[in-house]
Design a protein around this motif. Structure first.
Motif, PDB file in Angstrom:
ATOM      1  N   PRO A  30       0.824  -1.112   0.107  1.00 18.14           N
ATOM      2  CA  PRO A  30      -0.129  -0.090  -0.058  1.00 18.14           C
ATOM      3  C   PRO A  30       0.919   1.179  -0.150  1.00 18.14           C
ATOM      4  O   PRO A  30       0.597   2.310  -0.643  1.00 18.14           O
ATOM      5  N   TRP A  31       1.869   1.311   0.790  1.00 16.88           N
ATOM      6  CA  TRP A  31       2.760   2.310   0.914  1.00 16.88           C
ATOM      7  C   TRP A  31       3.502   2.792  -0.366  1.00 16.88           C
ATOM      8  O   TRP A  31       3.490   3.755  -1.132  1.00 16.88           O
ATOM      9  N   LEU A  32       4.005   1.667  -0.907  1.00 16.79           N
ATOM     10  CA  LEU A  32       4.561   1.523  -2.389  1.00 16.79           C
ATOM     11  C   LEU A  32       3.762   2.091  -3.436  1.00 16.79           C
ATOM     12  O   LEU A  32       4.053   3.022  -4.313  1.00 16.79           O
ATOM     13  N   VAL A  34       1.071   4.116  -3.168  1.00 17.04           N
ATOM     14  CA  VAL A  34       0.964   5.561  -2.855  1.00 17.04           C
ATOM     15  C   VAL A  34       2.051   6.287  -3.545  1.00 17.04           C
ATOM     16  O   VAL A  34       2.201   7.304  -4.240  1.00 17.04           O
ATOM     17  N   ARG A  35       3.091   5.740  -3.171  1.00 17.49           N
ATOM     18  CA  ARG A  35       4.438   6.634  -3.644  1.00 17.49           C
ATOM     19  C   ARG A  35       4.641   6.585  -5.301  1.00 17.49           C
ATOM     20  O   ARG A  35       4.760   7.453  -6.013  1.00 17.49           O
ATOM     21  N   LEU A  36       4.054   5.596  -5.916  1.00 18.01           N
ATOM     22  CA  LEU A  36       4.240   5.302  -7.186  1.00 18.01           C
ATOM     23  C   LEU A  36       3.069   6.102  -7.812  1.00 18.01           C
ATOM     24  O   LEU A  36       3.412   6.735  -8.980  1.00 18.01           O
ATOM     25  N   ARG A  37       1.948   6.159  -7.295  1.00 15.64           N
ATOM     26  CA  ARG A  37       0.946   7.129  -7.902  1.00 15.64           C
ATOM     27  C   ARG A  37       1.200   8.622  -7.824  1.00 15.64           C
ATOM     28  O   ARG A  37       0.492   9.198  -8.386  1.00 15.64           O
ATOM     29  N   CYS A  38       2.119   9.024  -6.884  1.00 17.78           N
ATOM     30  CA  CYS A  38       2.321  10.206  -6.819  1.00 17.78           C
ATOM     31  C   CYS A  38       3.417  10.788  -7.911  1.00 17.78           C
ATOM     32  O   CYS A  38       3.771  11.745  -8.417  1.00 17.78           O
ATOM     33  N   ARG A  39       3.870   9.732  -8.625  1.00 18.30           N
ATOM     34  CA  ARG A  39       4.945   9.785  -9.747  1.00 18.30           C
ATOM     35  C   ARG A  39       4.378   9.384 -10.987  1.00 18.30           C
ATOM     36  O   ARG A  39       4.863   9.731 -12.328  1.00 18.30           O
ATOM     37  N   CYS A  40       2.933   8.615 -11.020  1.00 11.45           N
ATOM     38  CA  CYS A  40       2.495   8.181 -12.259  1.00 11.45           C
ATOM     39  C   CYS A  40       1.040   8.158 -12.021  1.00 11.45           C
ATOM     40  O   CYS A  40       0.453   7.439 -11.163  1.00 11.45           O
ATOM     41  N   ALA A  41       0.259   8.824 -12.898  1.00 12.20           N
ATOM     42  CA  ALA A  41      -1.273   8.830 -12.868  1.00 12.20           C
ATOM     43  C   ALA A  41      -1.892   7.646 -13.536  1.00 12.20           C
ATOM     44  O   ALA A  41      -3.324   7.525 -13.406  1.00 12.20           O
ATOM     45  N   ASP A  42      -1.117   7.048 -14.247  1.00 15.86           N
ATOM     46  CA  ASP A  42      -1.786   5.730 -15.041  1.00 15.86           C
ATOM     47  C   ASP A  42      -1.814   4.653 -13.972  1.00 15.86           C
ATOM     48  O   ASP A  42      -0.958   3.874 -13.842  1.00 15.86           O
ATOM     49  N   PRO A  43      -3.280   4.090 -13.653  1.00 14.70           N
ATOM     50  CA  PRO A  43      -3.257   3.167 -12.711  1.00 14.70           C
ATOM     51  C   PRO A  43      -2.517   1.631 -13.376  1.00 14.70           C
ATOM     52  O   PRO A  43      -2.091   0.780 -12.428  1.00 14.70           O
ATOM     53  N   LYS A  70      23.289   3.526  10.754  1.00 14.09           N
ATOM     54  CA  LYS A  70      23.047   4.357  11.930  1.00 14.09           C
ATOM     55  C   LYS A  70      21.759   5.183  11.517  1.00 14.09           C
ATOM     56  O   LYS A  70      20.917   5.689  11.999  1.00 14.09           O
ATOM     57  N   SER A  71      22.140   5.921  10.128  1.00 10.77           N
ATOM     58  CA  SER A  71      21.210   6.814   9.718  1.00 10.77           C
ATOM     59  C   SER A  71      19.863   6.231   9.342  1.00 10.77           C
ATOM     60  O   SER A  71      18.854   7.036   8.975  1.00 10.77           O
ATOM     61  N   SER A  72      19.900   4.834   9.084  1.00 11.61           N
ATOM     62  CA  SER A  72      18.418   4.277   8.556  1.00 11.61           C
ATOM     63  C   SER A  72      17.758   3.884   9.667  1.00 11.61           C
ATOM     64  O   SER A  72      16.578   3.395   9.500  1.00 11.61           O
ATOM     65  N   GLY A  73      18.360   3.997  10.847  1.00 10.85           N
ATOM     66  CA  GLY A  73      17.304   3.871  11.915  1.00 10.85           C
ATOM     67  C   GLY A  73      17.054   2.186  12.281  1.00 10.85           C
ATOM     68  O   GLY A  73      16.217   1.623  12.462  1.00 10.85           O
ATOM     69  N   GLY A  74      18.090   1.253  11.655  1.00 11.50           N
ATOM     70  CA  GLY A  74      17.922  -0.213  11.655  1.00 11.50           C
ATOM     71  C   GLY A  74      17.683  -0.722  10.177  1.00 11.50           C
ATOM     72  O   GLY A  74      17.676  -0.077   9.121  1.00 11.50           O
ATOM     73  N   GLY A  75      17.471  -1.961  10.529  1.00 14.53           N
ATOM     74  CA  GLY A  75      17.107  -2.895   9.224  1.00 14.53           C
ATOM     75  C   GLY A  75      15.915  -2.280   8.492  1.00 14.53           C
ATOM     76  O   GLY A  75      15.873  -2.706   7.051  1.00 14.53           O
ATOM     77  N   LYS A  76      15.021  -1.697   9.004  1.00 14.69           N
ATOM     78  CA  LYS A  76      13.712  -1.592   8.426  1.00 14.69           C
ATOM     79  C   LYS A  76      13.766  -0.364   7.350  1.00 14.69           C
ATOM     80  O   LYS A  76      13.358  -0.590   6.147  1.00 14.69           O
ATOM     81  N   GLY A  77      14.552   0.623   7.688  1.00 16.20           N
ATOM     82  CA  GLY A  77      14.863   1.576   6.583  1.00 16.20           C
ATOM     83  C   GLY A  77      15.632   1.200   5.395  1.00 16.20           C
ATOM     84  O   GLY A  77      15.194   1.442   4.164  1.00 16.20           O
ATOM     85  N   SER A  78      16.674   0.405   5.617  1.00 12.36           N
ATOM     86  CA  SER A  78      17.422  -0.134   4.520  1.00 12.36           C
ATOM     87  C   SER A  78      16.536  -1.216   3.535  1.00 12.36           C
ATOM     88  O   SER A  78      16.623  -1.017   2.372  1.00 12.36           O
ATOM     89  N   ALA A  79      15.607  -2.151   4.085  1.00 11.38           N
ATOM     90  CA  ALA A  79      15.068  -2.823   3.221  1.00 11.38           C
ATOM     91  C   ALA A  79      13.769  -2.096   2.526  1.00 11.38           C
ATOM     92  O   ALA A  79      13.382  -2.416   1.324  1.00 11.38           O
ATOM     93  N   VAL A  80      13.094  -1.120   3.087  1.00 11.25           N
ATOM     94  CA  VAL A  80      12.081  -0.384   2.633  1.00 11.25           C
ATOM     95  C   VAL A  80      12.925   0.586   1.464  1.00 11.25           C
ATOM     96  O   VAL A  80      12.477   0.591   0.291  1.00 11.25           O
ATOM     97  N   GLY A  81      14.213   1.110   1.753  1.00 11.88           N
ATOM     98  CA  GLY A  81      14.819   1.830   0.726  1.00 11.88           C
ATOM     99  C   GLY A  81      14.965   0.746  -0.440  1.00 11.88           C
ATOM    100  O   GLY A  81      15.106   1.302  -1.638  1.00 11.88           O
ATOM    101  N   TRP A  82      15.522  -0.155  -0.438  1.00 10.72           N
ATOM    102  CA  TRP A  82      15.889  -1.156  -1.078  1.00 10.72           C
ATOM    103  C   TRP A  82      14.573  -1.561  -2.174  1.00 10.72           C
ATOM    104  O   TRP A  82      14.605  -1.359  -3.256  1.00 10.72           O
ATOM    105  N   LEU A  83      13.395  -1.702  -1.580  1.00  8.57           N
ATOM    106  CA  LEU A  83      12.181  -1.916  -2.436  1.00  8.57           C
ATOM    107  C   LEU A  83      11.781  -0.650  -3.130  1.00  8.57           C
ATOM    108  O   LEU A  83      11.508  -0.858  -4.290  1.00  8.57           O
ATOM    109  N   TRP A  84      11.992   0.362  -2.495  1.00 13.74           N
ATOM    110  CA  TRP A  84      11.710   1.718  -3.354  1.00 13.74           C
ATOM    111  C   TRP A  84      12.727   1.823  -4.484  1.00 13.74           C
ATOM    112  O   TRP A  84      12.297   2.309  -5.640  1.00 13.74           O
TER     113      TRP A  84
END
Length: 185
Positions: A30-32, A34-43, A70-84
């Motif tokens: 769902p989060w991903l 939303v981010r994609l829809r901000c950059r592309c209007a074609d569903p 340290k800057s990502s606040g743990g593994g969560k940020g890096s995995a989500v960043g990798w996904l993005w």
């Protein structure tokens, strides 16, 4: 599964854990989207990019380093960043495909109608007359006409093929056209 962060889920996916993949998708899609829809209007493009992203995650989860910083606040940020990062690359690829399709000229189709019986008879008659007229031409004249008209060669190319000067090719083609015009009129 609820206690595992996204980084741990990706590592489990790398080991082939289907439940971890389902949980990762449930948490991040769902989060991903939303981010994609901000950059592309074609569903349709967004849906295609999401599918490609998660297919890539399933196939390439082993390449995810999962290093906590340290800057990502743990593994969560890096995995989500990798996904993005994967999704962003897939979105760029989709835009490129769309741009290539837009550059291809669209050919307008002609309405298909069956030719009239009279037209077919006339075409067959003209074809037979043309064939007879071509057979009457001298072989060297017929060869020059075939090379330039049927084979689509330039005068220079026909000259090399036939082993005669360019002006000879030109005069033979002219003679052939005059003879054909007279035979068909």
């Amino acid at each position: 599964m609820d206690a595992a962060d996204e980084g741990e889920l990706v590592r489990r996916v790398a080991r082939g854990d289907r439940r971890a993949f389902d949980e990762l998708y449930r948490r991040t899609a769902p989060w991903l989207e939303v981010r994609l829809r901000c950059r592309c209007a074609d569903p349709d493009v967004v849906a295609e990019v999401l599918q490609d992203t998660y297919l890539t995650v399933w196939r390439a989860a082993g390449s995810f380093a999962g290093v906590q910083t340290k800057s990502s606040g743990g593994g969560k940020g890096s995995a989500v960043g990798w996904l993005w990062t994967i999704a962003a690359h897939r979105l760029v690829d989709a835009f490129r495909r769309r741009a290539r399709k837009a550059r291809v000229p669209q050919v307008e189709l002609m309405p298909s109608t069956a030719p009239a019986a009279e037209d077919e008879v006339m075409a067959a008659r003209v074809g037979q007359e043309l064939e007879q007229a071509l057979l009457v031409l001298p072989p060297e004249v017929r060869a020059a006409l075939r090379a330039t008209v049927l084979d689509g060669l330039s005068t220079r190319e026909a000259s090399v093929l036939l082993g005669v000067p360019e002006n000879t090719v030109k005069s033979r083609v002219r003679r052939a056209r005059i003879a054909l015009r007279e035979a068909l009129s």
